[in-house]
Write a protein that holds these residues in place. Structure first.
Motif, PDB file in Angstrom:
ATOM      1  N   PRO A  15      -1.933  -3.735 -14.202  1.00  0.00           N
ATOM      2  CA  PRO A  15      -3.214  -4.370 -14.570  1.00  0.00           C
ATOM      3  C   PRO A  15      -3.324  -5.813 -14.077  1.00  0.00           C
ATOM      4  O   PRO A  15      -4.378  -6.215 -13.576  1.00  0.00           O
ATOM      5  N   LEU A  16      -2.222  -6.571 -14.183  1.00  0.00           N
ATOM      6  CA  LEU A  16      -2.266  -7.961 -13.714  1.00  0.00           C
ATOM      7  C   LEU A  16      -2.584  -8.015 -12.226  1.00  0.00           C
ATOM      8  O   LEU A  16      -3.422  -8.796 -11.778  1.00  0.00           O
ATOM      9  N   ALA A  17      -1.914  -7.152 -11.463  1.00  0.00           N
ATOM     10  CA  ALA A  17      -2.101  -7.181 -10.011  1.00  0.00           C
ATOM     11  C   ALA A  17      -3.524  -6.786  -9.651  1.00  0.00           C
ATOM     12  O   ALA A  17      -4.182  -7.453  -8.851  1.00  0.00           O
ATOM     13  N   VAL A  18      -4.012  -5.701 -10.266  1.00  0.00           N
ATOM     14  CA  VAL A  18      -5.379  -5.262  -9.941  1.00  0.00           C
ATOM     15  C   VAL A  18      -6.359  -6.362 -10.319  1.00  0.00           C
ATOM     16  O   VAL A  18      -7.254  -6.721  -9.539  1.00  0.00           O
ATOM     17  N   GLY A  19      -6.154  -6.939 -11.516  1.00  0.00           N
ATOM     18  CA  GLY A  19      -7.030  -8.025 -11.948  1.00  0.00           C
ATOM     19  C   GLY A  19      -7.003  -9.178 -10.954  1.00  0.00           C
ATOM     20  O   GLY A  19      -8.040  -9.697 -10.545  1.00  0.00           O
ATOM     21  N   GLY A  20      -5.783  -9.557 -10.532  1.00  0.00           N
ATOM     22  CA  GLY A  20      -5.641 -10.667  -9.589  1.00  0.00           C
ATOM     23  C   GLY A  20      -6.327 -10.357  -8.271  1.00  0.00           C
ATOM     24  O   GLY A  20      -7.046 -11.190  -7.717  1.00  0.00           O
ATOM     25  N   GLY A  21      -6.149  -9.136  -7.791  1.00  0.00           N
ATOM     26  CA  GLY A  21      -6.744  -8.759  -6.505  1.00  0.00           C
ATOM     27  C   GLY A  21      -8.260  -8.804  -6.557  1.00  0.00           C
ATOM     28  O   GLY A  21      -8.915  -9.385  -5.689  1.00  0.00           O
ATOM     29  N   GLY A  71      -6.818 -10.576  -1.278  1.00  0.00           N
ATOM     30  CA  GLY A  71      -7.253  -9.897  -2.502  1.00  0.00           C
ATOM     31  C   GLY A  71      -7.241  -8.387  -2.323  1.00  0.00           C
ATOM     32  O   GLY A  71      -6.694  -7.649  -3.151  1.00  0.00           O
ATOM     33  N   VAL A  72      -7.820  -7.919  -1.233  1.00  0.00           N
ATOM     34  CA  VAL A  72      -7.876  -6.476  -0.994  1.00  0.00           C
ATOM     35  C   VAL A  72      -6.459  -5.904  -0.886  1.00  0.00           C
ATOM     36  O   VAL A  72      -6.149  -4.867  -1.471  1.00  0.00           O
ATOM     37  N   ALA A  78      -1.017  -2.788  -5.335  1.00  0.00           N
ATOM     38  CA  ALA A  78      -0.832  -2.471  -6.754  1.00  0.00           C
ATOM     39  C   ALA A  78      -0.996  -0.977  -6.994  1.00  0.00           C
ATOM     40  O   ALA A  78      -0.373  -0.420  -7.896  1.00  0.00           O
ATOM     41  N   LEU A  79      -1.818  -0.331  -6.198  1.00  0.00           N
ATOM     42  CA  LEU A  79      -2.140   1.074  -6.479  1.00  0.00           C
ATOM     43  C   LEU A  79      -1.405   2.048  -5.575  1.00  0.00           C
ATOM     44  O   LEU A  79      -1.130   3.181  -5.979  1.00  0.00           O
ATOM     45  N   ALA A  80      -1.068   1.626  -4.365  1.00  0.00           N
ATOM     46  CA  ALA A  80      -0.430   2.553  -3.425  1.00  0.00           C
ATOM     47  C   ALA A  80       1.083   2.480  -3.569  1.00  0.00           C
ATOM     48  O   ALA A  80       1.617   1.492  -4.060  1.00  0.00           O
ATOM     49  N   PRO A  81       1.785   3.540  -3.153  1.00  0.00           N
ATOM     50  CA  PRO A  81       3.249   3.492  -3.224  1.00  0.00           C
ATOM     51  C   PRO A  81       3.819   2.617  -2.103  1.00  0.00           C
ATOM     52  O   PRO A  81       3.972   3.060  -0.976  1.00  0.00           O
TER      53      PRO A  81
END
Ligand SMILES: Nc1ncnc2c1ncn2[C@@H]1O[C@H](COP(=O)(O)OP(=O)(O)OP(=O)(O)O)[C@@H](O)[C@H]1O
Ligand SMILES: [Mg+2]
Lengths: 579, 296
Positions: A15-21, A71-72, A78-81
Motif C-alpha cells: 500500500p505504501l508503494a502504490v500510494g507513493g507511486g 511514479g509509474v 509494487a504490483l509486478a513480480p
C-alpha cells in the motif's frame, strides 16, 4: 532504524508503494510554482512548471516527466513480480526525493520563499512537496518490505547476444553522458537553470540506476563486460570517440571533456599509489606539473628555457621520465615512514614544487609570468586547436585534443589494469592489506612502493605533457594543493583501485563545477557536502573495485550484509559463512 | 639425528628495553622433523619465531639455514626458505583465497614490471604456472573450490589453512606454525594434525608452537619448552611430558595432579604413558628462574 522497522510491518509495503507511486504521478501533473520567472524573459521555471495537466496533458518534460516516469515505475514495481523489489523501491524513492528537493529548493529560493512553491497570489503549487512525500513513501515501503540483497543474474548468453547487449548499454551510456552534459546548457549568468536542471537529472538517473542495480542488470552487464574485455574496451573507446558527433559536440564540451580526460588519466595514476599500494599521496599534482613544465620547456615557446622544439611525442616521453624520476625520489621516504607521516612528506613535496615553480627556480617555470604561448600540437599540418573538417562534416575545435586524450586515457587504463593483474599488482595490494605479512611472503616492500610512486608519477607526467600543449599556458598555480585534493577526492569518490571509478570521479568533479557556476559561492561547500554524504553512505565509492567493495561496503561481495558474515575472531571453531 | 640441521639457532637473545624476552636460546631442526615449541603465555615463543624470520633482529645470536647465516630481512629469509604463519591470522583479507596463495608465489616468480606491463607470452606462462601451483596447494590444505572466496569471508579454520597454503607457496625448506589450531574444534584440530604430517611428507621440516599439549605430544618428534625466555627442557615428547619441572613450569600444577591428565592424554593418543615408560630425563642445564611457574 530498528524502531522504524517495528512500526513498518511488511504488509504495509505494497500500500505504501502504490500510494507513493500514485502521489508521484499526481505530483508530476500538479503545478510546482506559483509565479513566473519574469526576470528570465518571462519563462516559467523550466519545463512549464506551472502548467496544469488539463491545459496540455502531453507537454510534460524535464523534471516533471522524470517524476511521472518514477511514479509509474514505482506503481509497476509494487504490483509486478520484480526481483529485489524493496531495494528497487527504495532507490526509486530516493530518486523522487532528490528531484523534488532540488527543484523545490531552487524554486523557493528564486521565487522568494515558501509561497513560491505552495500557495500565493491565488495560485497553488504543491507539486514539489507531493513529489518529496511520494519519494518518502516509496522509501518507507522499501524499508517495510525489508531490503533484499542485490539480485544476481546468472543467465549465460551466447557471445553475439552478449556483444549486442554490451553495444546497446555503451551506446545508452554515451547518450546519457551527452544528455547530462547538455542538460540545462552551460552554466553561467545567462543560464541560471543549468545547475538545478543538471542536478535534478542527476538525481533522476541515480534513482533509475539504483533500481537497475537492485534488479541485477548493471551487475550482469559488468559481468558480461568482464567476460568480453577486449570487445568492451573497444566499444567504449569508440563510444567515447563518438561523443563529438552527439549534441555534446560543441567547442565548450570538447574542451571540458579533454580536461576531464587529463584529470582522469592523472587520477588513474594516483590510483596506483593510493588505491593499489595504499600509500597516501597529498602532493600528487606536482608530477602533473613537472610533466607540463618539462614539455613546455621543450615546446619551442618563447619563454622556454631550452630553445629547441622537440616533436610532441619525444617531449612527452622526456616529461614522463623526468616526472617518474621525481616520483621515485619522493617515494624513497616510504622506506622509512609509513601512513600519516608519508602523507606529510608528500604534502611537503607538493608545496616545495609549487614554491619552486612560483619563484622560477632554475629559470624553468617562468615564475609568476608562467610559460605562455606553448604552441598547440601540430601533426600532418593540422593544428590541434583548430576545428577539423572531414568531408562536409565540421567538427568542433578541440576535437583533436579530445581524441588524443581519449587515447591517453585508454593507454593509462591498460597500464593500470595490466599491472594490477600481475605479480607486482598483487604485491601492491598485499602491502596495502598488511605490510608485515607481505614482507613475510618475500615481497621487497621498499622496492615495490617506490615502483608504485615511479609509475604513478610517470603517468601523471605524460598527462602533464598533453596538458601543457592543450592549455598553452603552464603556470605554477594550476598545480596547487587543492588540485591534489581534488584528484584524491576523484579516486575516493569513484572507488579506490577501480578504473571506471577514477574516470567517473574525475568527470563528476570537473563537470559539477561547470554546471554549478551560478552557485559558485557555495560550490566548495556543496562539493564538501557531497563528499561527506558519499563517505557516509557509500564509503567504497561509486564504482568500487571488488576488493574495496568487500572491505568497506555494508554488504559482502555478493550483497550479504556484513553482520551475517562470519567474523573471523569468534573463538571456538569455524562459524559457517553466510553465503 | 645426524647430519647438519636444516635450521639452527644459536644463543639467540632478544631484549626489549629492559625486558629480556629471549635469553641464549639455541635450537636445532633436522630434515624431516616436526619440532614442538611449548611454553606458558609470554614465554617468548612468538618472539623467537620473529627472530628466526627476520621480523626482529636478535640482540645477540645467529640463525642459520643449511649452514648459511640468515639476514634480518623477512623478505630475504623467505627467499632463503623459511615460511611462517602468524598467531593472529594475517591474511590479506580482501584478496581472494587464490590471490593470497599467489602472493606467496611472489618470490618464486620471475616476472619483472615490464613483463607485467605488456602481458606477453612469458607473463602468461608464469601466471598460469603460479595459478596452477596455488590451486594445487589450496587442494592440498583442503580448500578445494574456495579459491574465489575472499579471505575475510572464510570461516576461521579455513583461514588458518589458507595461511598455511600461502606459506607453502613460497616453497620453504622450513615451515614455522604459530598456534595453528588455536580456536579450532576437535575435528579441525585432527585435520590440522594430519595436514602437518602430510607437509612433513613433502620434505618440509616444521616447527609448531601450540598450547594444546595433547596435540603437540601426539604430533612432534621433538619438543622444546620455553619458559620466561629460556629453554627449560628439550627432548622426545615422552621425555618432556614427564619432566616435573616442565609440568610445574608450564602447567602451573603440582606434578601428581598433572600425572593423571598426562596418562589420559597418552592413552588417547595411543602412546605409552610417560609414567609407564622407563624414561630418562636428560640433564637440563641449570637456569635461574627456570622452574618458576608460568604467568598464566
Ligand atoms: N615488540 C615488542 N616490544 C616489547 N615487548 C615485546 C615485543 N614483542 C614481544 N614482547 C614481549 O616479549 C614477551 C614474550 O612475548 P611473546 O609474544 O613472544 O610470547 P609467547 O610465548 O608467544 O606468548 P603467547 O603464548 O601468549 O603467544 C612478552 O612479555 C611480550 O610482552
Ligand atoms: Mg605467541
Amino acid at each position: 532504524m530498528s524502531q522504524l522497522k517495528d512500526v513498518l510491518k511488511p504488509g504495509l509495503a505494497r500500500p505504501l508503494a502504490v500510494g507513493g507511486g500514485v502521489l508521484a504521478v499526481i505530483a508530476a501533473l500538479l503545478p510546482w510554482v506559483t509565479y513566473k520567472f519574469a526576470q528570465y524573459g518571462g519563462d516559467n521555471y523550466p519545463a512549464a512548471a506551472s502548467l496544469q495537466f488539463f491545459d496540455a496533458p502531453f507537454q510534460l518534460e524535464g523534471y516533471r516527466l522524470h517524476t511521472l516516469i518514477l511514479g509509474v515505475v514505482v506503481v509497476v514495481v509494487a504490483l509486478a513480480p520484480v526481483p529485489a523489489r524493496h531495494r528497487v523501491l527504495r532507490a526509486l524513492g530516493w530518486g523522487l526525493v532528490a528531484v523534488g528537493v532540488i527543484n523545490t529548493v531552487f524554486a523557493a529560493v528564486e521565487g522568494g520563499g515558501l509561497g513560491a512553491v505552495t500557495a500565493a497570489d491565488g495560485a497553488i503549487a504543491f507539486g514539489g512537496f507531493a513529489c518529496v512525500v511520494a519519494g518518502v513513501l516509496a522509501i518507507l515501503a522499501g524499508i517495510a518490505g525489508g531490503i533484499e540483497h542485490v539480485h544476481v543474474w546468472r543467465a549465460k548468453v551466447a557471445t553475439p547476444v552478449a556483444y549486442l547487449v554490451l553495444l546497446v548499454s555503451f551506446v545508452v551510456l554515451l547518450l546519457l553522458v551527452a544528455m547530462m552534459l547538455n542538460a540545462g546548457g552551460q552554466g553561467g549568468v545567462g543560464n541560471p537553470y543549468a545547475g538545478p536542471i543538471f542536478l535534478s537529472l542527476l538525481g533522476f538517473l541515480a534513482g533509475a540506476l539504483g533500481a537497475l542495480h537492485g534488479v541485477g542488470l548493471t551487475g550482469w552487464i559488468s559481468k558480461l563486460s568482464d567476460q568480453h574485455k577486449v570487445f568492451s574496451v573497444a566499444v567504449l573507446v569508440l563510444c567515447a570517440l563518438a561523443l563529438p558527433f552527439t549534441e555534446a559536440g560543441t567547442d565548450y564540451w570538447m574542451t571540458t571533456a579533454a580536461n576531464i580526460g587529463i584529470y582522469a588519466a592523472t587520477a588513474i595514476g594516483l590510483n596506483i599509489v593510493v588505491g593499489l599500494a595504499g600509500l597516501l599521496d597529498l602532493g600528487y599534482v606536482a608530477f602533473l606539473g613537472i610533466g607540463a613544465f618539462v614539455a613546455a620547456n621543450f615546446s619551442g615557446a618563447a619563454a622556454a628555457a631550452f630553445g629547441v622544439e622537440l616533436p610532441f611525442v619525444l617531449a612527452a616521453i622526456i616529461a614522463a621520465v623526468v616526472a617518474g624520476i621525481f616520483g621515485a625520489i619522493v617515494g624513497s621516504p616510504t622506506l622509512r615512514v609509513r601512513g600519516d607521516y608519508l602523507a606529510i612528506v608528500t604534502l611537503a613535496f607538493g608545496e616545495i614544487f609549487k614554491k619552486a615553480a612560483q619563484n622560477n627556480i632554475g629559470g624553468l617555470t617562468g615564475g609568476a609570468n608562467a610559460i605562455p604561448n606553448v604552441p598547440p600540437i601540430n601533426w600532418f599540418g593540422q593544428s590541434f586547436d583548430k576545428s577539423l573538417t572531414i568531408g562536409s562534416l565540421e567538427l568542433p575545435s578541440g576535437v583533436l585534443y579530445y581524441v588524443l586524450i581519449i587515447v591517453l586515457v585508454a593507454l593509462v587504463m591498460v597500464v593500470f589494469a595490466n599491472l594490477k593483474n600481475a605479480r607486482i599488482g598483487r604485491a601492491w595490494i598485499a602491502i596495502r592489506e598488511d605490510e608485515d605479512a607481505a614482507r613475510a611472503m618475500g615481497i621487497k616492500t621498499g622496492q615495490a612502493k617506490i615502483l608504485a610512486f615511479l609509475i604513478g608519477a610517470t603517468l601523471a607526467g605524460l598527462a602533464g605533457a598533453v596538458f601543457a600543449h592543450k592549455t598553452s599556458t603552464v603556470a605554477y598555480d594550476s598545480f596547487q594543493f587543492i588540485e591534489s585534493v581534488t584528484l584524491l577526492a576523484a579516486v575516493i569518490l569513484g572507488g579506490m583501485g577501480s578504473i571506471p571509478g577514477a574516470v567517473l570521479g574525475a568527470a563528476l568533479l570537473l563537470v559539477l563545477p561547470e554546471k554549478l557556476r551560478e552557485f559558485s559561492d557555495y560550490r566548495l561547500m556543496l562539493f564538501g557536502l557531497a563528499l561527506i554524504l558519499i563517505m557516509r553512505f557509500r564509503p567504497q565509492g561509486l564504482v568500487p573495485d571488488r576488493h574495496r567493495r568487500a572491505e568497506l561496503a555494508d554488504e559482502g561481495a555478493e550483497g550479504v550484509p556484513i553482520e551475517e558474515l562470519n567474523v573471523h575472531d569468534t573463538p571456538g571453531g569455524s562459524t559457517a559463512v553466510a553465503r | 639425528m645426524t647430519a647438519t640441521p636444516v635450521l639452527s639457532a644459536s644463543n639467540v637473545s632478544m631484549v626489549f628495553g629492559g625486558l629480556t624476552a629471549l635469553s641464549e636460546v639455541s635450537l636445532q631442526l633436522h630434515e624431516g622433523q616436526i619440532l614442538g615449541l611449548i611454553g606458558p603465555n609470554g614465554a617468548g615463543k612468538t618472539t623467537f619465531f620473529n627472530c628466526l624470520t627476520g621480523l626482529y633482529t636478535p640482540t645477540r645470536g645467529t640463525v642459520t639455514l643449511r649452514g648459511r647465516t640468515l639476514p634480518s630481512d623477512p623478505a630475504a629469509v623467505t627467499v632463503a626458505g623459511i615460511a611462517r604463519t602468524f598467531q593472529n591470522i594475517r591474511l590479506f583479507p580482501s584478496m581472494t583465497a587464490l590471490e593470497n596463495v599467489m602472493v606467496g608465489r611472489h618470490s618464486r616468480m620471475k616476472q619483472g614490471p615490464l613483463a607485467s606491463l605488456f602481458h606477453g607470452p612469458a607473463y602468461r606462462k608464469g601466471e598460469a604456472d603460479a595459478r596452477a601451483r596455488s590451486l594445487e596447494l589450496l587442494d592440498f590444505v583442503g580448500l578445494t573450490g574456495l579459491d574465489d572466496e575472499l579471505a575475510r569471508n572464510l570461516p576461521y579454520g579455513d583461514q588458518r589453512r589458507l595461511e598455511i597454503a600461502r606459506a607453502l607457496a613460497t616453497d620453504p625448506a622450513v615451515l614455522l606454525l604459530d598456534e595453528p589450531t588455536a580456536g579450532m574444534n576437535p575435528q579441525e584440530t585432527e585435520a590440522a594434525r594430519q595436514l602437518i604430517f602430510a607437509i612433513r611428507e613433502t620434505g618440509v621440516a616444521v616447527v609448531v608452537i601450540e598450547h594444546d599439549t595433547k596435540f603437540i605430544f601426539s604430533l612432534c618428534d621433538h619438543v622444546s619448552v620455553l619458559v620466561q625466555g629460556q629453554l627449560l627442557v628439550e627432548g622426545a615428547p615422552e621425555v618432556v611430558r614427564g619432566d616435573p619441572r616442565v609440568i610445574e613450569a608450564y602447567l602451573g600444577k603440582p606434578p601428581d595432579e598433572v600425572e593423571a591428565e598426562v596418562r589420559q592424554y597418552a592413552e588417547e593418543a595411543g602412546r605409552p604413558s610417560a609414567a609407564e615408560s622407563t624414561m630418562v630425563i636428560p640433564p637440563v642445564r641449570e637456569r635461574d628462574g627456570g622452574s618458576e611457574g608460568g604467568n598464566r
